[in-house]
Design an enzyme around this catalytic site. Sequence first.
Site, short mmCIF file in Angstrom:
data_model
loop_
_atom_site.label_atom_id
_atom_site.label_comp_id
_atom_site.label_asym_id
_atom_site.label_seq_id
_atom_site.Cartn_x
_atom_site.Cartn_y
_atom_site.Cartn_z
N THR A 57 0.84 -1.27 0.06
CA THR A 57 0.14 0.11 0.04
C THR A 57 0.81 1.34 -0.01
O THR A 57 2.17 1.24 0.03
CB THR A 57 -0.87 -0.14 1.26
OG1 THR A 57 -1.69 -1.12 1.07
CG2 THR A 57 -1.83 0.94 1.51
N THR A 87 -4.33 1.99 -2.11
CA THR A 87 -3.72 0.40 -2.57
C THR A 87 -4.27 -0.20 -3.64
O THR A 87 -5.42 0.19 -4.12
CB THR A 87 -3.77 -0.50 -1.16
OG1 THR A 87 -2.92 -1.60 -1.36
CG2 THR A 87 -5.23 -1.08 -0.89
N ASN A 103 -3.29 -3.60 -3.24
CA ASN A 103 -3.40 -4.77 -2.26
C ASN A 103 -1.68 -5.22 -2.22
O ASN A 103 -0.90 -4.86 -1.59
CB ASN A 103 -4.19 -5.82 -2.32
CG ASN A 103 -4.41 -6.67 -1.50
OD1 ASN A 103 -4.27 -6.41 -0.25
ND2 ASN A 103 -4.73 -8.11 -1.76
N SER A 139 -10.28 -3.70 5.79
CA SER A 139 -8.98 -3.27 5.84
C SER A 139 -8.39 -2.95 6.92
O SER A 139 -8.88 -2.67 8.00
CB SER A 139 -8.95 -1.94 4.61
OG SER A 139 -7.55 -1.40 4.65
#
Length: 573
Positions: free
Chosen positions: A374, A392, A394, A445
């Site tokens: 990120t 992000t 990921n 998240s």
Amino acid sequence: MNALRKGLGLLVSVALTATPILAASPQPSASSSGMVVSAHRLATDAGLAVLKRGGNAVDAAVTVAYALAVTYPEAGNIGGGGFMTVRMADGRTAFIDFRETAPAAATATMYQDASGKLIPEKSTRGHLAAGIPGTVAGLELALGKYGSRPRAELMAPAIDLAAKGFVLDANDAAFLSEGAADFAKDPASAAIFLNRGKPWQAGQRLVQTDLARTLAAVARGGGAAFYKGPLAARIAAANRAGGGIMTSADFAAYKAVERKPIECDYRGYHVISAPPPSSGGVVLCETLNVLEGYDLGAMGFHASSAVHVTTEALRRAYRDRNLNLGDPDFVPFDTSRFTSKAYAQELRAGISLDRATPSDSLRAPGNGKEGKSTTHFSIVDKAGNAVSLTYTLNDWFGARVTAAGTGILLNDEMDDFAAKPGEPNMYGLIEGPNNAVAPGKRPLSSMTPTIVTKDGKLFMVVGTPGGSHIPTGVLQVMVNVIDHKMQLSDAVNAPRIHAQWLPDVIFHEGDALSADTRAALVAKGHKLEQMDYWNQIAVILVGTPGVGAKPIGTATLYGAIDPRLPTGTAQGF
């Protein structure tokens, strides 16, 4: 990020010194009129130019975010999503959720085989791993409500960087090289991120013509240009051609959402952070509330007693995170309970100062994955408006596939769902059905973009990448400044630990704990394991470079970027 850490290990010796606190940390960047701290030098420069022209912090954030999509493709994006915490100079606060959503055709078992076993890499590589991107919608919402400059002006630097290209330095090339093997498997990615089939080298110019056209279309048409019409259809068609399930209707249905931030108080400081679908603010506030009952300053930095109570607090906060939190539009829960002082007192009552609590003993009824690749940036303008933004793809470079003809790297955020509730992921996080895949749902998240005030005045803007290590990275920088009275650069550079509910281990950077401290923790029943670096803290401190420290000249803004990743700058004027 594992491969990147191995490839760039020789560049991170700054995090591995002979004593727990890093010596001779450089002075932070100091200024009085504006500060930008981001993961790429060119994005920082572009954002700072906006502030110099009179734009506010939100304007600069839009510029930095789009510039990072060009210069920092490993995490900067318009094919992913994230969160923005805003505090305006008049005291207004906001949290903008532009987390990705699952396509309408997504199912809870889409990454499992016929026998219910998870299929390796199905949720992390390729088009099926991608959720509907939210970055463009989030930046549009922020700019429309809190910005002051025209979109086209703010996006011009990113368009220019994509169309004309930029010269790669050694770190840029090293990052791109990390994804080369996967780029070679995807023709659309190989055409951009490889140079005639070979990794890009330092000194060469990376031009991204398709991305420049995409950005120009967004600059002209805003969110509608991205989520409705030809561009959305092109991304969805490319995704389906690669085995994905996106449709134009998924894009048309996407909405960024403004939510109420999570807020709490710690030793007289007011914390404004990320609410669900981020777990970051809940974990941060719950942990701080527990730690407020201990005198961490008197215990000493990384003394065994301080590490012990921090681990015990994190153990309980991560347990609550994994078993209770999810997308608030799908899962009802009361975050105020987890962030209350009364609940923290209950948790402290179960903590022994002499023995570690076995994590298994904290299990409860109910039963994820999260990439750490990120990026975060922090901005403060002359008026005192502040933005803390984390977004992000990921994994590094997301799903490592590009929507042909658009220049957009797609995320692999579907991997942030619990692909099979109750199964540990690569970080040992065990999540329950609250975070199971569902159409239109946002995955849980750990991103924790945070703003801190003191006596009603802006004090700190902070955040970091790092997956499940994000809340612990933010927490430790705050504790270093507030409890241990470290100056900013020392607070950022100091070696870190990490603990969560499962696995039941205290992870520590190489020199974070002395031999005596390690022995004392083992005697209490803790398990220890050395870790590499995970975070890249981007932080701004307002007033002085540390609690009780003297200003540097006339400066009132102090910025620092974590040296653990060899990219990024803190620049002010």
